[in-house]
Design a protein around this motif. Structure first.
Motif, mmCIF file in Angstrom:
data_model
loop_
_atom_site.group_PDB
_atom_site.id
_atom_site.type_symbol
_atom_site.label_atom_id
_atom_site.label_comp_id
_atom_site.label_asym_id
_atom_site.label_seq_id
_atom_site.Cartn_x
_atom_site.Cartn_y
_atom_site.Cartn_z
ATOM 1 N N GLU A 213 -74.728 -9.642 -32.147
ATOM 2 C CA GLU A 213 -73.768 -8.478 -31.302
ATOM 3 C C GLU A 213 -73.616 -8.538 -29.803
ATOM 4 O O GLU A 213 -72.640 -8.676 -29.370
ATOM 5 C CB GLU A 213 -74.372 -7.395 -31.566
ATOM 6 C CG GLU A 213 -73.639 -6.003 -31.281
ATOM 7 C CD GLU A 213 -73.966 -4.808 -31.314
ATOM 8 O OE1 GLU A 213 -73.356 -3.747 -31.648
ATOM 9 O OE2 GLU A 213 -75.250 -4.578 -31.740
ATOM 10 N N ARG A 239 -71.477 -5.412 -41.863
ATOM 11 C CA ARG A 239 -70.538 -4.310 -41.657
ATOM 12 C C ARG A 239 -71.039 -3.559 -40.131
ATOM 13 O O ARG A 239 -70.124 -3.175 -39.461
ATOM 14 C CB ARG A 239 -70.235 -3.443 -42.976
ATOM 15 C CG ARG A 239 -69.429 -4.327 -43.630
ATOM 16 C CD ARG A 239 -69.184 -3.226 -44.995
ATOM 17 N NE ARG A 239 -68.660 -4.024 -46.032
ATOM 18 C CZ ARG A 239 -68.343 -3.740 -47.247
ATOM 19 N NH1 ARG A 239 -68.827 -2.590 -47.373
ATOM 20 N NH2 ARG A 239 -67.754 -4.244 -48.037
ATOM 21 N N GLU A 240 -72.117 -3.396 -40.071
ATOM 22 C CA GLU A 240 -72.754 -2.668 -38.708
ATOM 23 C C GLU A 240 -72.054 -3.641 -37.251
ATOM 24 O O GLU A 240 -72.237 -2.774 -36.367
ATOM 25 C CB GLU A 240 -74.258 -2.585 -38.806
ATOM 26 C CG GLU A 240 -74.886 -3.667 -38.459
ATOM 27 C CD GLU A 240 -76.553 -3.242 -38.692
ATOM 28 O OE1 GLU A 240 -76.985 -3.385 -37.653
ATOM 29 O OE2 GLU A 240 -76.817 -3.222 -39.396
ATOM 30 N N LEU A 242 -69.247 -4.805 -37.098
ATOM 31 C CA LEU A 242 -67.596 -4.695 -36.891
ATOM 32 C C LEU A 242 -67.184 -4.143 -35.914
ATOM 33 O O LEU A 242 -66.385 -4.629 -34.995
ATOM 34 C CB LEU A 242 -67.123 -3.978 -38.181
ATOM 35 C CG LEU A 242 -67.007 -4.754 -39.544
ATOM 36 C CD1 LEU A 242 -66.429 -3.760 -40.701
ATOM 37 C CD2 LEU A 242 -66.019 -5.915 -39.337
ATOM 38 N N PRO A 243 -67.580 -3.068 -35.192
ATOM 39 C CA PRO A 243 -67.137 -2.449 -33.896
ATOM 40 C C PRO A 243 -67.044 -3.505 -32.802
ATOM 41 O O PRO A 243 -66.346 -3.584 -32.020
ATOM 42 C CB PRO A 243 -68.150 -1.440 -33.515
ATOM 43 C CG PRO A 243 -68.591 -0.842 -35.051
ATOM 44 C CD PRO A 243 -68.740 -2.108 -35.655
ATOM 45 N N SER A 244 -68.204 -4.426 -32.903
ATOM 46 C CA SER A 244 -68.267 -5.576 -31.888
ATOM 47 C C SER A 244 -67.521 -6.754 -32.061
ATOM 48 O O SER A 244 -66.926 -7.457 -31.220
ATOM 49 C CB SER A 244 -69.607 -5.954 -31.528
ATOM 50 O OG SER A 244 -70.543 -4.947 -31.022
ATOM 51 N N LEU A 246 -64.366 -6.603 -33.862
ATOM 52 C CA LEU A 246 -62.917 -6.184 -34.093
ATOM 53 C C LEU A 246 -62.271 -6.773 -32.854
ATOM 54 O O LEU A 246 -61.030 -7.155 -33.062
ATOM 55 C CB LEU A 246 -62.733 -4.950 -34.388
ATOM 56 C CG LEU A 246 -63.316 -4.013 -35.746
ATOM 57 C CD1 LEU A 246 -62.914 -2.885 -35.839
ATOM 58 C CD2 LEU A 246 -62.376 -4.987 -36.731
ATOM 59 N N ASP A 271 -62.229 -0.733 -43.254
ATOM 60 C CA ASP A 271 -62.007 -1.014 -42.007
ATOM 61 C C ASP A 271 -61.397 -2.416 -42.037
ATOM 62 O O ASP A 271 -60.333 -2.687 -41.285
ATOM 63 C CB ASP A 271 -63.245 -0.809 -41.103
ATOM 64 C CG ASP A 271 -63.547 0.658 -41.137
ATOM 65 O OD1 ASP A 271 -62.533 1.643 -41.418
ATOM 66 O OD2 ASP A 271 -64.632 1.180 -40.630
#
Length: 303
Positions: A213, A239-240, A242-244, A246, A271
């Motif tokens: 991450e 999947r955890e 994904l916010p970083s 995307l 998502d």
């Protein structure tokens, strides 16, 4: 009078014009006796002609699945020229036999550094097979030991050691392998750190997720690229992250964006699918095609 096989092989070097793809069909699906005859003639060929033929064979091996050039590639692992030995290793990417693995392990000690690095890149597929239980225990142990030795050998060039680290990533249950990845990541050399990040993804161990991450936000384009690939290697368990991940689909660096798009296809989920559909409508043809390919792979997984 019909020319013999030896004469036809010799003709590949005798003509003024370089052989064509059609000419090289002569070298497909050879039995042991024909390989012996080929090798006798091959050693008399000029270097430029040998390199030209090997490059064409490498292309043909990917395009013509019914034509088996592996016997020729195996013979050329013993060629005197390092570039040809590298091409031979690359041409054997589908050879998953244990004998091939042992041959590649021996080539970690090849005189040429580029050949050693190519052998380790190729050994990564055997490391993956070891992790999913497709290799015998003794073969797994031989491979694990060889990779650790190469990764820790100060006499090996950096390119060789980093490829060993990448392959070790698949040994998720090995304390020694994971420790080697940690040591590689702590080094100042950016190339070694890139390989460590990829290996973290291949191990799929949650303990590495914070490091991946961090590198998704790295100022280094190379580390962002490898971190995106690492997320893809982890698959749906990532999947955890994904916010970083995307933001990288819109990265100015196309290679990073493509790696992130590919990773979305590997991770999957609502998502990821939503973002991929948006990118698939993009005016950027390269990114749109990558998103369409990722969506197609997601659809295959749901069948």
């Amino acid at each position: 009078m019909t020319p013999s096989f030896a004469e036809r092989v010799a003709q590949l070097d005798a003509t003024e014009h370089a052989p064509t793809r059609l000419d090289l069909k002569l070298l497909a699906n050879l039995g042991p006796e024909s390989v012996y005859i080929f090798w006798e003639q091959w050693q008399r060929f000029g270097l430029d002609r040998r390199r030209h033929i090997m490059r064409l064979l490498a292309e043909l091996a990917e395009e013509q699945v019914r034509l088996d050039y592996r016997p020729v590639f195996r013979a050329c692992l013993a060629d005197q020229d390092p570039e040809i030995r590298v091409l031979a290793i690359e041409g054997l990417w589908e050879d998953d036999h244990e004998q091939m693995m042992d041959r590649l392990i021996r080539m970690i000690h090849d005189p040429a550094g580029e050949v050693r690095a190519a052998a380790l890149l190729s050994l990564a597929r055997f490391a993956y097979r070891a992790e999913i239980g497709e290799l015998a225990l003794e073969a797994c142990e031989r491979l694990h030991t060889a990779l650790l030795d190469a990764a820790d050998d100060p006499e090996q060039p950096l390119e060789v050691r980093r490829r060993a680290i990448e392959a070790l990533g698949y040994f998720a249950g090995s304390r020694e392998a994971q420790a080697a990845i940690g040591r590689a990541y702590s080094m100042d050399d950016i190339l070694m750190r890139e390989s460590a990040v990829l290996a973290m993804g291949r191990s799929m161990r949650p303990s590495w997720f914070p490091y991946i991450e961090r590198e998704l936000k790295s100022p280094s384009p190379a580390l962002r690229y490898e971190a995106a690939r690492a997320v893809g290697e982890i698959g749906e368990d990532g999947r955890e992250l994904l916010p970083s991940l995307l933001p990288l689909v819109d990265d100015d660096d196309t290679e990073i964006a493509l790696a992130a798009i590919w990773a979305l296809g590997q991770v999957g989920g609502p998502d990821a699918r939503r973002i991929l559909k948006r990118i698939a409508r993009s005016r950027d043809e390269t990114r749109a095609q990558a998103a369409q390919d990722a969506l197609a792979e997601l659809d295959l997984d749901t069948l």
